[in-house]
Design a protein around this motif. Sequence first.
Motif, PDB file in Angstrom:
ATOM      1  N   PRO A  24       0.813  -1.221   0.000  1.00 61.38           N
ATOM      2  CA  PRO A  24       0.000   0.000   0.000  1.00 61.38           C
ATOM      3  C   PRO A  24       0.843   1.267   0.000  1.00 61.38           C
ATOM      4  O   PRO A  24       1.995   1.271   0.453  1.00 61.38           O
ATOM      5  N   TYR A  25       0.243   2.350  -0.500  1.00 58.93           N
ATOM      6  CA  TYR A  25       0.906   3.653  -0.433  1.00 58.93           C
ATOM      7  C   TYR A  25       0.908   4.130   1.013  1.00 58.93           C
ATOM      8  O   TYR A  25      -0.120   4.088   1.689  1.00 58.93           O
ATOM      9  N   ILE A  26       2.047   4.597   1.492  1.00 62.41           N
ATOM     10  CA  ILE A  26       2.185   5.104   2.863  1.00 62.41           C
ATOM     11  C   ILE A  26       2.325   6.616   2.780  1.00 62.41           C
ATOM     12  O   ILE A  26       3.307   7.128   2.256  1.00 62.41           O
ATOM     13  N   SER A  27       1.357   7.334   3.288  1.00 63.74           N
ATOM     14  CA  SER A  27       1.368   8.794   3.167  1.00 63.74           C
ATOM     15  C   SER A  27       2.401   9.423   4.092  1.00 63.74           C
ATOM     16  O   SER A  27       2.843   8.824   5.085  1.00 63.74           O
ATOM     17  N   ASN A  28       2.775  10.640   3.775  1.00 62.34           N
ATOM     18  CA  ASN A  28       3.820  11.359   4.491  1.00 62.34           C
ATOM     19  C   ASN A  28       3.445  11.596   5.956  1.00 62.34           C
ATOM     20  O   ASN A  28       2.351  12.074   6.262  1.00 62.34           O
ATOM     21  N   LEU A  29       4.371  11.245   6.836  1.00 59.60           N
ATOM     22  CA  LEU A  29       4.273  11.465   8.281  1.00 59.60           C
ATOM     23  C   LEU A  29       3.120  10.708   8.938  1.00 59.60           C
ATOM     24  O   LEU A  29       2.762  10.997  10.089  1.00 59.60           O
ATOM     25  N   SER A  30       2.520   9.759   8.215  1.00 60.23           N
ATOM     26  CA  SER A  30       1.454   8.970   8.824  1.00 60.23           C
ATOM     27  C   SER A  30       2.058   7.892   9.715  1.00 60.23           C
ATOM     28  O   SER A  30       3.112   7.334   9.430  1.00 60.23           O
ATOM     29  N   LEU A  31       1.377   7.626  10.816  1.00 59.97           N
ATOM     30  CA  LEU A  31       1.807   6.609  11.764  1.00 59.97           C
ATOM     31  C   LEU A  31       1.098   5.307  11.423  1.00 59.97           C
ATOM     32  O   LEU A  31      -0.116   5.294  11.176  1.00 59.97           O
ATOM     33  N   SER A  32       1.836   4.212  11.402  1.00 56.87           N
ATOM     34  CA  SER A  32       1.266   2.926  10.982  1.00 56.87           C
ATOM     35  C   SER A  32       1.712   1.802  11.902  1.00 56.87           C
ATOM     36  O   SER A  32       2.778   1.860  12.517  1.00 56.87           O
ATOM     37  N   ILE A  33       0.875   0.773  11.940  1.00 60.19           N
ATOM     38  CA  ILE A  33       1.253  -0.495  12.559  1.00 60.19           C
ATOM     39  C   ILE A  33       1.535  -1.481  11.440  1.00 60.19           C
ATOM     40  O   ILE A  33       0.708  -1.681  10.550  1.00 60.19           O
ATOM     41  N   ARG A  69      -0.709  -3.778   7.029  1.00 62.46           N
ATOM     42  CA  ARG A  69      -0.489  -2.420   7.532  1.00 62.46           C
ATOM     43  C   ARG A  69      -1.806  -1.813   7.988  1.00 62.46           C
ATOM     44  O   ARG A  69      -2.823  -1.914   7.299  1.00 62.46           O
ATOM     45  N   ILE A  70      -1.793  -1.213   9.156  1.00 67.88           N
ATOM     46  CA  ILE A  70      -2.957  -0.486   9.666  1.00 67.88           C
ATOM     47  C   ILE A  70      -2.530   0.952   9.903  1.00 67.88           C
ATOM     48  O   ILE A  70      -1.643   1.226  10.734  1.00 67.88           O
ATOM     49  N   LYS A  71      -3.127   1.871   9.182  1.00 71.72           N
ATOM     50  CA  LYS A  71      -2.818   3.290   9.379  1.00 71.72           C
ATOM     51  C   LYS A  71      -3.556   3.809  10.601  1.00 71.72           C
ATOM     52  O   LYS A  71      -4.739   3.523  10.792  1.00 71.72           O
ATOM     53  N   ILE A  72      -2.853   4.581  11.433  1.00 66.62           N
ATOM     54  CA  ILE A  72      -3.491   5.265  12.554  1.00 66.62           C
ATOM     55  C   ILE A  72      -4.160   6.518  11.992  1.00 66.62           C
ATOM     56  O   ILE A  72      -3.459   7.442  11.551  1.00 66.62           O
ATOM     57  N   PRO A  73      -5.483   6.572  11.931  1.00 68.96           N
ATOM     58  CA  PRO A  73      -6.151   7.731  11.306  1.00 68.96           C
ATOM     59  C   PRO A  73      -5.782   9.051  11.981  1.00 68.96           C
ATOM     60  O   PRO A  73      -5.720   9.140  13.211  1.00 68.96           O
ATOM     61  N   ALA A 122       4.847  -3.963  14.777  1.00 68.80           N
ATOM     62  CA  ALA A 122       5.767  -2.871  15.097  1.00 68.80           C
ATOM     63  C   ALA A 122       5.218  -1.580  14.509  1.00 68.80           C
ATOM     64  O   ALA A 122       4.580  -1.576  13.452  1.00 68.80           O
ATOM     65  N   MET A 123       5.489  -0.477  15.197  1.00 66.95           N
ATOM     66  CA  MET A 123       5.087   0.834  14.702  1.00 66.95           C
ATOM     67  C   MET A 123       6.123   1.346  13.707  1.00 66.95           C
ATOM     68  O   MET A 123       7.324   1.103  13.861  1.00 66.95           O
ATOM     69  N   PHE A 124       5.655   2.045  12.676  1.00 64.95           N
ATOM     70  CA  PHE A 124       6.596   2.708  11.777  1.00 64.95           C
ATOM     71  C   PHE A 124       5.965   3.983  11.221  1.00 64.95           C
ATOM     72  O   PHE A 124       4.748   4.168  11.268  1.00 64.95           O
TER      73      PHE A 124
END
Length: 358
Positions: free
Chosen positions: A150-159, A175-179, A217-219
């Motif tokens: 998936p596309y990972i947006s700028n400065l977004s927090l993800s699991i 991947r789960i994006k933290i909204p 893990a968080m990234f």
Amino acid sequence: MVDERRFLNRELSWLDFDARVLELASEQGIPLLERAKFCAIFSSNLDEFFMVRVAALKDQLAAGIERTSVDGRTPSQQLGEISRRVAELVDHQERVLADELIPALRDHDIAIVSYDDLDEAERKVLDEHYEERVFPVLTPLAVDPSHPFPYISNLSLSIGAMVRDPETDERRFARIKIPDKLPRLIELDGGRFVPVEQLIASQLPGLFLGMEIEEWAMFRVTRNGDLTLEDEEADDLLELVEMELRRRRFNRAVRLEIDERVSEEMLALLVEELELHHADVSRHDRMLDLTALIALHDLPRPDLKDEAWPPVTAGRLVIADELDRPIVSVMRDRAIMVHHPYESFSSSIEAFLKQAAD
């Protein structure tokens, strides 16, 4: 002949400036919540540094430009020194947080606690909050042959999670994006806060039913945020800016921040998919994105903050308002100098722009 030793490197000196911001988080004479705010500002500054300055150096490297700066460093040399200096600063920030800020906050009945440290009743309250407010806005995405990375947006927090199907033994990365719309720190009674990512991580089995969660893990990804405008060729500057802002969302990644506990397998996957190098990775043993600490400054604890400084209106603008004169007419008499933040922004700049628009 230019003596390169007489010049400071622009990027490294900027990091020295941000280091001074971080030092304010350790200054005992500053109220505690102000110190936490400086810790958050340090992280925010570092985000912008990577989005603009590091990204520009990487662009030069990609274009094959090896011209030295006035201090005699090539882009690759600057990136190497930046990587080492940032690692030192981030390590120092995490020690300030763990050894100074968190104990001091706890002494004043403010604590950031782990979900695992909560009792059964507190977990029940948070679980209900998750079902009502958090779960409906989550979008878990798994990677497989039919679902690319998936596309990972700028400065977004993800699991990031590695999940396994117990029946087929098939393993996948998810991947789960933290909204962004969710508050990063969930407040419990008594001045305690739980990071929202820990609440979500505790519910991973419910997000991937029938799958085993091998690790998580968080990234967080930082992308090139530089804005390049060829305005001389533009018919509509506003349209050009809007187009560049839309395009910027998909710029190349320049940094990966990740949990220290991440496996080498997951780390290698992220580095490859984001087209980064291991030198672009920043590993953390504390919560990622410490800009979240700014939320603590909103607590109703005036005893832990600087006394608010109400800005005043510049004298000539006060007289102009009393005489119902527009600001531009006062400026025609002579220039107005306004000292922010001591003199009001709203009664000067904002008032002038409003009058000009009317």
